[in-house]
Design a protein around this motif. Structure first.
Motif, mmCIF file in Angstrom:
data_model
loop_
_atom_site.group_PDB
_atom_site.id
_atom_site.type_symbol
_atom_site.label_atom_id
_atom_site.label_comp_id
_atom_site.label_asym_id
_atom_site.label_seq_id
_atom_site.Cartn_x
_atom_site.Cartn_y
_atom_site.Cartn_z
ATOM 1 N N ILE A 177 81.258 -40.859 31.525
ATOM 2 C CA ILE A 177 81.431 -39.200 31.710
ATOM 3 C C ILE A 177 82.669 -39.477 31.809
ATOM 4 N N GLU A 178 83.029 -40.301 33.678
ATOM 5 C CA GLU A 178 84.490 -40.871 33.436
ATOM 6 C C GLU A 178 85.666 -41.281 32.194
ATOM 7 N N MET A 179 84.977 -42.131 31.593
ATOM 8 C CA MET A 179 85.566 -42.663 30.837
ATOM 9 C C MET A 179 86.668 -41.405 29.779
ATOM 10 N N MET A 180 85.218 -40.329 29.318
ATOM 11 C CA MET A 180 85.198 -38.880 29.011
ATOM 12 C C MET A 180 86.740 -37.998 29.358
ATOM 13 N N MET A 181 86.694 -37.946 30.579
ATOM 14 C CA MET A 181 86.945 -37.050 31.505
ATOM 15 C C MET A 181 88.670 -36.793 31.899
ATOM 16 N N PRO A 182 89.373 -38.416 31.437
ATOM 17 C CA PRO A 182 90.751 -38.119 31.478
ATOM 18 C C PRO A 182 91.887 -37.637 30.618
ATOM 19 N N PHE A 222 93.315 -26.928 36.845
ATOM 20 C CA PHE A 222 93.510 -27.880 37.118
ATOM 21 C C PHE A 222 91.906 -28.493 37.763
ATOM 22 N N LEU A 223 91.154 -27.798 39.133
ATOM 23 C CA LEU A 223 90.647 -28.086 39.840
ATOM 24 C C LEU A 223 89.394 -27.614 38.685
ATOM 25 N N THR A 224 89.422 -25.922 38.336
ATOM 26 C CA THR A 224 88.249 -25.333 37.975
ATOM 27 C C THR A 224 87.900 -26.120 37.014
ATOM 28 N N LEU A 225 88.795 -26.522 35.581
ATOM 29 C CA LEU A 225 88.915 -27.253 34.311
ATOM 30 C C LEU A 225 87.616 -28.388 34.479
ATOM 31 N N HIS A 226 88.243 -28.770 35.762
ATOM 32 C CA HIS A 226 87.476 -30.738 35.832
ATOM 33 C C HIS A 226 86.010 -30.251 36.465
ATOM 34 N N ASN A 227 85.572 -29.128 37.684
ATOM 35 C CA ASN A 227 84.668 -29.475 37.463
ATOM 36 C C ASN A 227 83.560 -28.502 36.486
ATOM 37 N N ILE A 256 84.464 -32.856 20.480
ATOM 38 C CA ILE A 256 84.108 -32.080 22.551
ATOM 39 C C ILE A 256 84.789 -31.178 23.018
ATOM 40 N N ALA A 257 86.211 -31.318 22.627
ATOM 41 C CA ALA A 257 87.183 -30.134 23.081
ATOM 42 C C ALA A 257 88.004 -29.686 22.573
ATOM 43 N N ARG A 258 86.969 -29.410 21.125
ATOM 44 C CA ARG A 258 87.233 -27.924 20.632
ATOM 45 C C ARG A 258 85.867 -27.659 20.812
ATOM 46 N N VAL A 259 84.601 -27.682 21.158
ATOM 47 C CA VAL A 259 84.052 -26.441 21.595
ATOM 48 C C VAL A 259 84.259 -26.625 22.751
ATOM 49 N N PHE A 260 84.581 -27.105 24.108
ATOM 50 C CA PHE A 260 85.229 -26.755 24.529
ATOM 51 C C PHE A 260 85.991 -25.517 24.615
#
Length: 660
Positions: free
Chosen positions: A60-65, A109-114, A463-467
């Motif tokens: 998960i932490e590798m995907m987040m950046p 930014f914080l909203t998207l991150h969480n 995943i980004a396109r789904v989001f």
């Protein structure tokens, strides 16, 4: 439908959703959270290695950046597309304003991150939007007001007079004279200014309820947000104090296992019940339900607010939208909740933890191996004292023999490598995609490296396109809906170093929507290179065909330069290139008014000049005609002489022959 019947329907829906949540999702989210925090697996043995792999957290932490870079690469995450030519300007304003609300009025930014992390870890990420009215109260003192000035102040509906003094203006009258002095007023007023804004907030997954078999939020029959609020906050929102106070002291939501697991690494007890009555918690359930409340045979969407665990209804109204946006990284057809990335690798975490434990136990046994000792021939105290350089006394050689364990490293490490390959296939994350695999990336061409990295990033882009197409698009559609519905006056915002008025009331038509996330087959450097080529072609067209050419405008050229600056890390391209659309139109310089006499003289001169030119042209044509006539006459004379000469030659020729 009476209120009691309606309340029973609401309570039934809430209880069914709670049971569905507890049995289907709560246990899964608790388990996945424990995997993320690398909690013990429950199969540990005393005296053996208890190490736990961090496969879920690492993935998960590798995907987040990558995901955050994709959605933060531009300041216009979402663009509204006009439906007609008349909507072009409004669509551009709506795009700028909604992105400004998300990133500046709220912590975007914080909203998207969480939001993204909830989806990757706990299957479902939820964001809620609503319009919040805020009131600011100030007291002001005015002295020496006239009747007109006082009337102007009282005409403001937001002003309330607290104190008022009437004071005669001017010198006091003599004794016995009537006091005819005008009055002035000293007043103290309370001014209440009300403003509103769009609030965007993450919703913890355990607070979000929905009906079974829900496919999507648009068609959901029941959705609810179950949370707690203080007595003070609820009274400030306008709810009746008696209704609020009788439900105070609720603390069960803070004691549910899922919420407790979130804070296990920080604390072990639930939040305490505060002694201040105004700060005690009240259970608030905000329900969005489709029901035929007015008995017309059609179920309408209603917003219902309930207080307490008895779900007393304190607010019930028709509503026009469901104010939530949800996303799941791996969509499942015909289901609101998909699968999480944590689910894809949780079994790998168990297997790798087991392999690592076995290898460490083997290594420990090799360093502290068991021995065979001949009874009575070895000093057992020396043998049991294991220290570097220690001496073991024995009566004869060979009385102590080690029982060396078989090394398992040669089989363990290939298995760990295989598990890494399985993870790469499931998630798309690899060392090649992060530029860390020297064996894969060295001694090869740049094209091959780019292909390797692009293929490895394919699942992340999916995943980004789904989001983008699910949650982010819904979120911005809700933001646009709220500002067009509730904002009743223009608002001045700072946009690209300029102050621009935004008035959603003028956006009368709807807009289509496109999500402008930083997706593509190339990286940032490749995009900048392509944009540089486009800019070079645009420059060539503008230089050769001019600004009014049919292919490229100055604004399009500026957009290319702005994109190059954005991809280079400068979000405010206005620091380098002005936006022609934001500039005031250039004023055409006024021509000085000409003198009528001068204009008449210039006109006469022009007429004479044209007349003289016409006469010269006529004379030139006459001369040419005369010249052409003379040339024709000369040609005819020459031709006639030639004919005569030929005739003479013909008459002489026979005489010559006869002589011969």
């Amino acid at each position: 439908m009476d209120d009691i019947e309606f309340q029973s329907i609401v309570v039934s829906e809430v209880q069914n959703a709670l049971g569905f949540y507890d049995t289907e999702y709560a246990r899964d989210r608790i388990r996945l959270h424990d995997y993320y925090m690398a909690e013990p697996l429950g199969n540990e043995q005393e005296g053996r290695s208890q190490v736990v792999s961090t496969e879920v957290a690492d993935t998960i932490e590798m995907m987040m950046p990558s995901l955050m870079r994709i959605f933060s690469s531009t300041d216009r995450t979402v663009e509204f597309v006009p439906r007609g030519p008349e909507d072009v300007e409004a669509a551009a304003q709506a795009t700028d304003y909604c992105n400004f609300i998300f990133t500046s009025d709220n912590d975007g930014f914080l909203t998207l991150h969480n939001w993204f992390k909830d989806g990757l870890l706990q299957k479902l990420g939820v964001v809620k939007t609503w319009w919040e009215e805020e009131s600011h109260v100030d007291e002001e003192l005015y002295e020496g007001l006239s009747d007109v000035e006082l009337s102007a102040i009282l005409a403001d509906p937001d002003v309330e007079i607290i104190e008022r003094d009437e004071i005669p203006f001017g010198p006091e009258p003599e004794d016995g004279e009537e006091d005819l002095r005008p009055l002035v007023y000293d007043v103290r007023v309370r001014r209440t200014e009300t403003s509103g804004r769009v609030v965007v907030e993450n919703v913890p997954p355990e607070e979000f309820l929905f009906a079974k078999r829900t496919k999507n939020l648009k068609d959901a029959a029941f959705v609810a947000h179950r949370t707690v609020a203080s007595v003070s906050d609820l009274i400030a929102r306008g709810y009746d104090e008696d209704d609020v106070v009788k439900h105070a002291g609720y603390n069960e939501l803070e004691q549910i296992e899922e919420r407790q697991s979130r804070f296990d690494d920080l604390e072990s007890n639930a939040e305490f019940d505060r002694a201040d009555p105004a700060m005690q918690n009240v259970l608030v359930t905000e329900v969005y339900i489709r029901a035929d409340y007015d008995d017309d045979g059609i179920a309408e969407l209603r917003r219902v607010v309930c207080l307490g665990d008895g779900y007393e209804i304190v607010e019930n109204e028709l509503f026009d939208h469901i104010p939530f946006a949800t996303l799941s990284p791996i969509m499942m057809p015909h289901r609101l909740v998909g699968r999480s990335i944590a689910e894809l690798v949780e079994d790998l975490q168990v297997i790798k933890s087991t392999l690592m434990r076995q290898y460490l136990d083997n290594l420990y046994a090799a360093n502290n191996s068991r021995v065979v000792a001949v009874e009575g021939q070895v000093n057992l105290d020396d043998l049991l004292t294991n220290r570097p350089g220690g001496v073991v006394r024995a009566r004869a050689p060979g009385m102590v023999q080690p029982l060396a364990p078989a090394p398992i490293g040669q089989t363990t490490f290939p298995m760990l490598e295989y598990l890494d390959q399985v993870r790469e296939q499931r998630t798309g994350l690899s060392r090649a995609s992060m530029g860390l695999d020297a064996d894969a990336l060295q001694s090869t061409t740049a094209t091959a490296v780019a292909a390797t990295v692009s293929a490895a990033q394919g699942k992340i882009e999916m995943i980004a396109r789904v989001f983008a197409e699910t949650g982010v698009k819904t979120l911005f559609r809700n933001i646009l809906h709220l500002v067009t519905k509730h904002q009743n006056q223009p608002r001045i915002i700072r946009l690209r170093n300029q102050f621009v008025p935004m008035d959603p009331r003028s956006w009368i038509n709807g807009f289509d929507m496109s999500v402008n996330v930083g997706l593509g087959t190339g990286d940032t450097n490749e995009k900048v290179a392509v944009l540089a080529q486009i800019a070079a072609k645009q420059e060539q067209i503008l230089l050769q065909l001019g600004p009014q050419n049919p292919l490229v405008t100055i604004e399009q050229y500026r957009n290319t330069l702005a994109k190059m600056a954005e991809h280079s890390g400068f979000k405010d391209a206005g620091q380098f290139f002005l936006d022609p659309a934001m500039q005031p139109p250039m004023e055409t310089p006024q021509q000085p008014q000409a003198d009528p006499e001068m204009m008449k003289a210039e006109a006469e001169i022009a007429i004479k000049r044209e007349k003289m030119l016409a006469e010269l042209e006529l004379k030139r044509e006459e001369m040419l005609a005369e010249f052409e006539l003379k040339r024709t006459e000369l040609a005819m004379e020459a031709q006639l002489k030639g004919v005569e000469l030929a005739a003479k030659n013909t008459s002489v020729q026979p005489n010559i022959r006869s002589v011969v």
